[in-house]
Motif scaffolding. Sequence first.
Motif, PDB file in Angstrom:
ATOM      1  N   LEU A  72      40.037  24.919  22.906  1.00 55.44           N
ATOM      2  CA  LEU A  72      38.737  24.271  22.742  1.00 55.44           C
ATOM      3  C   LEU A  72      38.189  23.762  24.066  1.00 55.44           C
ATOM      4  N   PHE A  73      39.003  23.094  24.846  1.00 53.81           N
ATOM      5  CA  PHE A  73      38.549  22.556  26.124  1.00 53.81           C
ATOM      6  C   PHE A  73      38.165  23.672  27.095  1.00 53.81           C
ATOM      7  N   GLY A  74      39.016  24.702  27.149  1.00 55.91           N
ATOM      8  CA  GLY A  74      38.730  25.817  28.056  1.00 55.91           C
ATOM      9  C   GLY A  74      37.471  26.551  27.669  1.00 55.91           C
ATOM     10  N   MET A  75      37.290  26.835  26.383  1.00 62.65           N
ATOM     11  CA  MET A  75      36.104  27.537  25.901  1.00 62.65           C
ATOM     12  C   MET A  75      34.845  26.742  26.203  1.00 62.65           C
ATOM     13  N   THR A  76      34.875  25.443  25.939  1.00 60.53           N
ATOM     14  CA  THR A  76      33.693  24.597  26.141  1.00 60.53           C
ATOM     15  C   THR A  76      33.345  24.464  27.622  1.00 60.53           C
ATOM     16  N   GLY A  77      34.339  24.138  28.430  1.00 54.76           N
ATOM     17  CA  GLY A  77      34.086  23.930  29.852  1.00 54.76           C
ATOM     18  C   GLY A  77      33.586  25.185  30.552  1.00 54.76           C
ATOM     19  N   ALA A  78      34.233  26.317  30.281  1.00 54.30           N
ATOM     20  CA  ALA A  78      33.838  27.569  30.931  1.00 54.30           C
ATOM     21  C   ALA A  78      32.460  28.036  30.454  1.00 54.30           C
ATOM     22  N   SER A  79      32.145  27.834  29.186  1.00 53.43           N
ATOM     23  CA  SER A  79      30.845  28.250  28.650  1.00 53.43           C
ATOM     24  C   SER A  79      29.711  27.429  29.253  1.00 53.43           C
ATOM     25  N   ILE A  80      29.946  26.120  29.405  1.00 49.95           N
ATOM     26  CA  ILE A  80      28.932  25.268  30.041  1.00 49.95           C
ATOM     27  C   ILE A  80      28.709  25.699  31.483  1.00 49.95           C
ATOM     28  N   LEU A  81      29.793  25.977  32.195  1.00 46.46           N
ATOM     29  CA  LEU A  81      29.673  26.440  33.582  1.00 46.46           C
ATOM     30  C   LEU A  81      28.912  27.756  33.646  1.00 46.46           C
ATOM     31  N   GLU A  82      29.225  28.692  32.750  1.00 47.72           N
ATOM     32  CA  GLU A  82      28.558  30.000  32.754  1.00 47.72           C
ATOM     33  C   GLU A  82      27.078  29.849  32.468  1.00 47.72           C
ATOM     34  N   TYR A  83      26.719  28.980  31.532  1.00 49.07           N
ATOM     35  CA  TYR A  83      25.308  28.777  31.192  1.00 49.07           C
ATOM     36  C   TYR A  83      24.547  28.179  32.372  1.00 49.07           C
ATOM     37  N   ILE A  84      25.089  27.126  32.966  1.00 42.52           N
ATOM     38  CA  ILE A  84      24.404  26.460  34.084  1.00 42.52           C
ATOM     39  C   ILE A  84      24.258  27.411  35.267  1.00 42.52           C
ATOM     40  N   THR A  85      25.333  28.157  35.564  1.00 43.65           N
ATOM     41  CA  THR A  85      25.291  29.106  36.682  1.00 43.65           C
ATOM     42  C   THR A  85      24.250  30.195  36.443  1.00 43.65           C
ATOM     43  N   GLY A  86      24.242  30.777  35.230  1.00 39.10           N
ATOM     44  CA  GLY A  86      23.277  31.822  34.911  1.00 39.10           C
ATOM     45  C   GLY A  86      21.853  31.318  34.967  1.00 39.10           C
ATOM     46  N   TYR A  87      21.625  30.114  34.445  1.00 37.24           N
ATOM     47  CA  TYR A  87      20.284  29.523  34.440  1.00 37.24           C
ATOM     48  C   TYR A  87      19.783  29.301  35.864  1.00 37.24           C
ATOM     49  N   LEU A  88      20.612  28.689  36.706  1.00 42.77           N
ATOM     50  CA  LEU A  88      20.197  28.394  38.081  1.00 42.77           C
ATOM     51  C   LEU A  88      19.981  29.668  38.894  1.00 42.77           C
ATOM     52  N   MET A  89      20.845  30.665  38.704  1.00 43.51           N
ATOM     53  CA  MET A  89      20.700  31.914  39.455  1.00 43.51           C
ATOM     54  C   MET A  89      19.422  32.639  39.072  1.00 43.51           C
ATOM     55  N   GLU A  90      19.050  32.629  37.803  1.00 45.69           N
ATOM     56  CA  GLU A  90      17.815  33.294  37.399  1.00 45.69           C
ATOM     57  C   GLU A  90      16.595  32.578  37.971  1.00 45.69           C
ATOM     58  N   ARG A  91      16.636  31.248  37.981  1.00 41.23           N
ATOM     59  CA  ARG A  91      15.506  30.500  38.539  1.00 41.23           C
ATOM     60  C   ARG A  91      15.386  30.733  40.036  1.00 41.23           C
ATOM     61  N   LEU A  92      16.502  30.863  40.705  1.00 41.80           N
ATOM     62  CA  LEU A  92      16.488  31.015  42.162  1.00 41.80           C
ATOM     63  C   LEU A  92      16.205  32.442  42.596  1.00 41.80           C
ATOM     64  N   PHE A  93      16.841  33.428  41.929  1.00 40.98           N
ATOM     65  CA  PHE A  93      16.777  34.815  42.389  1.00 40.98           C
ATOM     66  C   PHE A  93      15.888  35.714  41.525  1.00 40.98           C
ATOM     67  N   LYS A  94      15.252  35.163  40.479  1.00 39.31           N
ATOM     68  CA  LYS A  94      14.335  35.910  39.601  1.00 39.31           C
ATOM     69  C   LYS A  94      15.033  36.979  38.776  1.00 39.31           C
ATOM     70  N   MET A  95      16.348  36.925  38.676  1.00 37.36           N
ATOM     71  CA  MET A  95      17.102  37.932  37.940  1.00 37.36           C
ATOM     72  C   MET A  95      18.241  37.282  37.172  1.00 37.36           C
ATOM     73  N   LYS A  96      18.604  37.915  36.049  1.00 35.76           N
ATOM     74  CA  LYS A  96      19.828  37.555  35.345  1.00 35.76           C
ATOM     75  C   LYS A  96      20.918  38.511  35.815  1.00 35.76           C
ATOM     76  N   TYR A  97      21.953  37.979  36.440  1.00 36.30           N
ATOM     77  CA  TYR A  97      23.010  38.842  36.946  1.00 36.30           C
ATOM     78  C   TYR A  97      24.013  39.208  35.864  1.00 36.30           C
ATOM     79  N   TRP A  98      23.945  38.558  34.722  1.00 33.97           N
ATOM     80  CA  TRP A  98      24.596  39.029  33.495  1.00 33.97           C
ATOM     81  C   TRP A  98      23.676  38.624  32.360  1.00 33.97           C
ATOM     82  N   ASP A  99      23.629  39.439  31.336  1.00 36.69           N
ATOM     83  CA  ASP A  99      22.670  39.212  30.257  1.00 36.69           C
ATOM     84  C   ASP A  99      23.321  39.531  28.913  1.00 36.69           C
TER      85      ASP A  99
END
Length: 284
Positions: A72-99
């Motif tokens: 539970l802890f691993g799934m939650t922590g890694a998913s939050i990190l993946e969401y924040i990273t994907g969101y910030l990268m799309e805002r910065l680079f205009k692309m989703k590097y995974w979708d």
Amino acid sequence: MFVYTWYQWLLFFFLYCFIGWIIETTYVSVRSLHFVNRGFLRLPLLPLYGSGAIIMLWLSLPVKGNIAMVFLFGMTGASILEYITGYLMERLFKMKYWDYSKNPFNINGYVCLGTSIAWGFLTIILTEVVHRPLEWLVLSLSDTVTISLVIVIAIVFLIDTVLSVREALDLGRILESMTKLKAELEEVQVQISLLKAETTQKVSEFKNETMVKITNLKTETATVIKESALMERLQSLTENKEKMTGYISFHRKGILRRNPTASSKFFGDALNELKEYSKKYKKS
């Protein structure tokens, strides 16, 4: 096992970046039926996996032995990190590097239920199997060797990160410019079509009048001037678009090939055009 020095944590980070690259590259290469050097960086390192592994360890090691809590802890922590990273990268680079938009139970394409569950199982494997030999390896190294390794890898890592970020920002600007050029090209082509239709209609209206030759001459002269200007603009836009498309040739092992599933909400057509050009360039 729960307390490491800062340089040991950094070495763990780089090791898990490399392991993540192996996992991701193998998975994508098998699905694509050809080798894909996966990732944002040129180096065989995936910072998302390294960061995810460190977060997994921080969250799960205190509850090690309780498989359900580790999951539970691993799934939650890694998913939050993946969401924040994907969101910030799309805002910065205009692309989703995974979708994950096509995957069921996804959140804005950044995370989905399947990958979140996979993160949970990876956390169990990480804490129960993978981390033990890596911990033994890292702790067996002297402080001098560990710090030296960390410094060398960190320098190369930072250089690659700066170059890759610059490349991604340039690519985002290219996508935006290509999209604007496409809109201008379509507008000029419409103007040329309307101008030709208008000229044909005027000639038809005046063909039975006594001043048809003079009228035609004036109309055709104005039309030729205007159409010539539009054609020059069309040629200029086309050449600029070709130059922008040719930009991708400078990155033969560039960011698009390392991220074949990348998408763009606002510049999708331009991104697909660059992807096709990249494939043709690779074959040639």
